[in-house]
Design a protein around this motif. Structure first.
Motif, PDB file in Angstrom:
ATOM      1  N   SER A 271     -34.637 -95.169  45.656  1.00 13.11           N
ATOM      2  CA  SER A 271     -34.803 -96.821  45.038  1.00 13.11           C
ATOM      3  C   SER A 271     -34.649 -96.614  43.577  1.00 13.11           C
ATOM      4  CB  SER A 271     -36.081 -96.869  44.752  1.00 13.11           C
ATOM      5  OG  SER A 271     -37.001 -95.097  43.274  1.00 13.11           O
TER       6      SER A 271
ATOM      7  N   THR B 247     -37.944 -93.032  43.383  1.00 12.07           N
ATOM      8  CA  THR B 247     -38.633 -92.376  44.960  1.00 12.07           C
ATOM      9  C   THR B 247     -37.622 -92.662  45.518  1.00 12.07           C
ATOM     10  OG1 THR B 247     -39.924 -94.880  44.272  1.00 12.07           O
ATOM     11  CG2 THR B 247     -40.414 -94.290  46.146  1.00 12.07           C
TER      12      THR B 247
ATOM     13  N   PRO C 126     -44.871 -97.881  43.911  1.00 11.16           N
ATOM     14  CA  PRO C 126     -43.983 -98.879  44.603  1.00 11.16           C
ATOM     15  C   PRO C 126     -44.401-100.058  44.782  1.00 11.16           C
ATOM     16  CG  PRO C 126     -43.149 -96.894  44.488  1.00 11.16           C
ATOM     17  CD  PRO C 126     -44.710 -96.782  44.641  1.00 11.16           C
ATOM     18  N   SER C 127     -44.892-101.554  44.650  1.00 12.84           N
ATOM     19  CA  SER C 127     -45.219-102.538  45.088  1.00 12.84           C
ATOM     20  C   SER C 127     -44.645-102.810  46.394  1.00 12.84           C
ATOM     21  CB  SER C 127     -45.328-103.600  44.028  1.00 12.84           C
ATOM     22  OG  SER C 127     -44.229-104.451  43.103  1.00 12.84           O
TER      23      SER C 127
ATOM     24  N   GLY D 283     -39.218 -99.181  47.235  1.00 16.37           N
ATOM     25  CA  GLY D 283     -39.046 -99.947  45.859  1.00 16.37           C
ATOM     26  C   GLY D 283     -39.511 -98.667  44.620  1.00 16.37           C
ATOM     27  N   ALA D 284     -39.038 -99.006  43.578  1.00 15.01           N
ATOM     28  CA  ALA D 284     -39.274 -98.068  42.304  1.00 15.01           C
ATOM     29  C   ALA D 284     -40.838 -97.925  42.126  1.00 15.01           C
ATOM     30  CB  ALA D 284     -38.520 -98.730  40.580  1.00 15.01           C
ATOM     31  N   VAL D 285     -41.411 -96.931  41.904  1.00 12.75           N
ATOM     32  CA  VAL D 285     -42.048 -96.712  41.186  1.00 12.75           C
ATOM     33  C   VAL D 285     -42.656 -98.035  39.618  1.00 12.75           C
ATOM     34  CG1 VAL D 285     -42.282 -94.385  41.014  1.00 12.75           C
ATOM     35  CG2 VAL D 285     -41.490 -94.984  38.763  1.00 12.75           C
ATOM     36  N   ALA D 286     -44.081 -98.361  39.598  1.00 16.66           N
ATOM     37  CA  ALA D 286     -44.323 -99.326  38.099  1.00 16.66           C
ATOM     38  C   ALA D 286     -45.019 -98.955  37.088  1.00 16.66           C
ATOM     39  CB  ALA D 286     -45.254 -99.899  39.161  1.00 16.66           C
TER      40      ALA D 286
ATOM     41  N   TYR E  98     -41.426 -88.174  45.229  1.00 18.59           N
ATOM     42  CA  TYR E  98     -40.794 -88.667  43.911  1.00 18.59           C
ATOM     43  C   TYR E  98     -40.085 -87.762  42.978  1.00 18.59           C
ATOM     44  CZ  TYR E  98     -44.431 -92.360  44.386  1.00 18.59           C
ATOM     45  OH  TYR E  98     -45.471 -93.470  44.435  1.00 18.59           O
TER      46      TYR E  98
ATOM     47  N   TRP F 178     -47.415 -93.171  36.189  1.00 20.77           N
ATOM     48  CA  TRP F 178     -46.996 -94.278  37.195  1.00 20.77           C
ATOM     49  C   TRP F 178     -47.577 -94.943  37.715  1.00 20.77           C
ATOM     50  CZ3 TRP F 178     -44.892 -89.206  37.536  1.00 20.77           C
ATOM     51  CH2 TRP F 178     -44.397 -88.731  38.564  1.00 20.77           C
TER      52      TRP F 178
END
Length: 311
Positions: A160, A153, A108-109, A87-90, A117, A105
């Motif tokens: 990601s 990611t 990822p969830s 997943g992408a960083v949030a 990264y 950041w």
């Protein structure tokens, strides 16, 4: 008691041989022709069963195709599953200063567990950070510039979706501008004494050379119209000041006179030039005075100067 044995009966005359007796209790067998017929019936039934079994087997093989072909012998292998996508960083965000940008950041969830990264600026990789990192500080930026940052990611070689953020750095303090280069000078006379003739305005060219390789520091001043010894200007914040002597500013009976010179300059404007924060405009004053010499009396001049960087 007397046992009487009955007389044996003689076979009737007929000229034939005497018939043989069977063993007591033995069932008489069928005559030979009957036995052969039973055996043939059994063999016929067995043969029919075998023929039916072989026929069914041939029908099954024909329905499946040629059992000797590789496709029929074993099914094709299933494709190996593609790796999970991380997943992408949030909540990627950036905080900008004149010479520094800080990225932050959240993890990822969803998706595969991150290995690293990748942090990029304007498409160029700056650094690969270990999993668990949540900040990055870029100290290679310059004031008044626009940048695009990207955090990606990576998990087992799979990337990601990109998280991006745009940022513009603010202007830096003028005290941090590097004074360096050649400056065109516009000088205006504000006061004078002891001179028969002196122009109200004049243009000159000055060289200002830093005494350090990077950043801000003292500079060496030189008027490019003459061959004077340079004067060192000491730095204090955005201001520079120094004193020395010159044979450029005054003539006595056509001969260059020696002047004492005071130079004071302050940075008024700066911008990025060739990757550096450079002072592009300075203002200040120049005072020179001459003692009595060569048959001339004392004299002095005060000039208001404006310096524009040209190279």
């Amino acid at each position: 008691m007397n046992i009487i044995v009955p007389p044996t009966e003689s076979a009737p005359d007929g000229g034939g041989s005497t018939g043989s007796l069977d063993h007591p209790g033995e069932t008489p067998g069928p005559p030979p022709p009957e036995r052969r017929r039973r055996r043939q019936t059994i063999l016929t039934a067995v043969a029919g069963v075998v023929i039916l079994a072989v026929t069914a087997l041939l029908i099954t093989i024909a329905g499946r195709g040629d059992s000797t072909s590789p496709a029929a012998a074993s099914p094709p292998p299933s494709p190996s599953p593609s790796p999970s996508v991380p997943g992408a960083v949030a909540d990627l965000e950036a905080q900008a200063r004149p010479f520094e940008v800080t990225l932050r950041w959240g993890a990822p969830s969803a998706g595969a567990t991150a290995d690293t990264y990748g942090v990029y600026r304007d498409g160029t990789l700056l650094e690969n950070l270990e999993a668990g990192s949540s900040t990055f500080v870029d100290t290679t930026v310059l004031p008044e510039q626009e940048y695009e940052y990207l955090v990606r990611t990576l998990s087992k070689g799979v990337s990601s979706e990109d998280a991006t953020v745009d940022v513009e750095t603010p202007a830096a303090p003028l005290a941090l501008a590097r004074v360096a280069g050649t400056y065109d000078i516009r000088a205006r006379t504000t006061s004078r004494s002891g001179y028969d003739d002196y122009p109200d305005q004049q243009t000159r060219a000055w060289s200002l050379k830093p005494r350090c390789k990077e950043g801000t520091c003292d500079v060496v001043w030189r008027d490019l119209a003459g061959k004077d010894q340079p004067i060192r200007l000491s730095r204090k914040g955005p201001s520079y000041r120094g004193s020395g002597s010159s044979r450029t500013f005054a003539l006595c009976q056509g001969v260059p006179a020696t002047s004492s010179v005071d130079v004071a300059l302050t940075v008024e404007k700066a911008k990025v030039v060739k990757g550096r924060w450079i002072a592009t405009r300075l203002t200040g004053t120049l005072h020179h005075a001459e003692s009595a010499q060569l048959g001339c009396g004392t004299s002095s001049i005060d000039l208001a100067v404006r310096a524009i960087r040209v190279g």
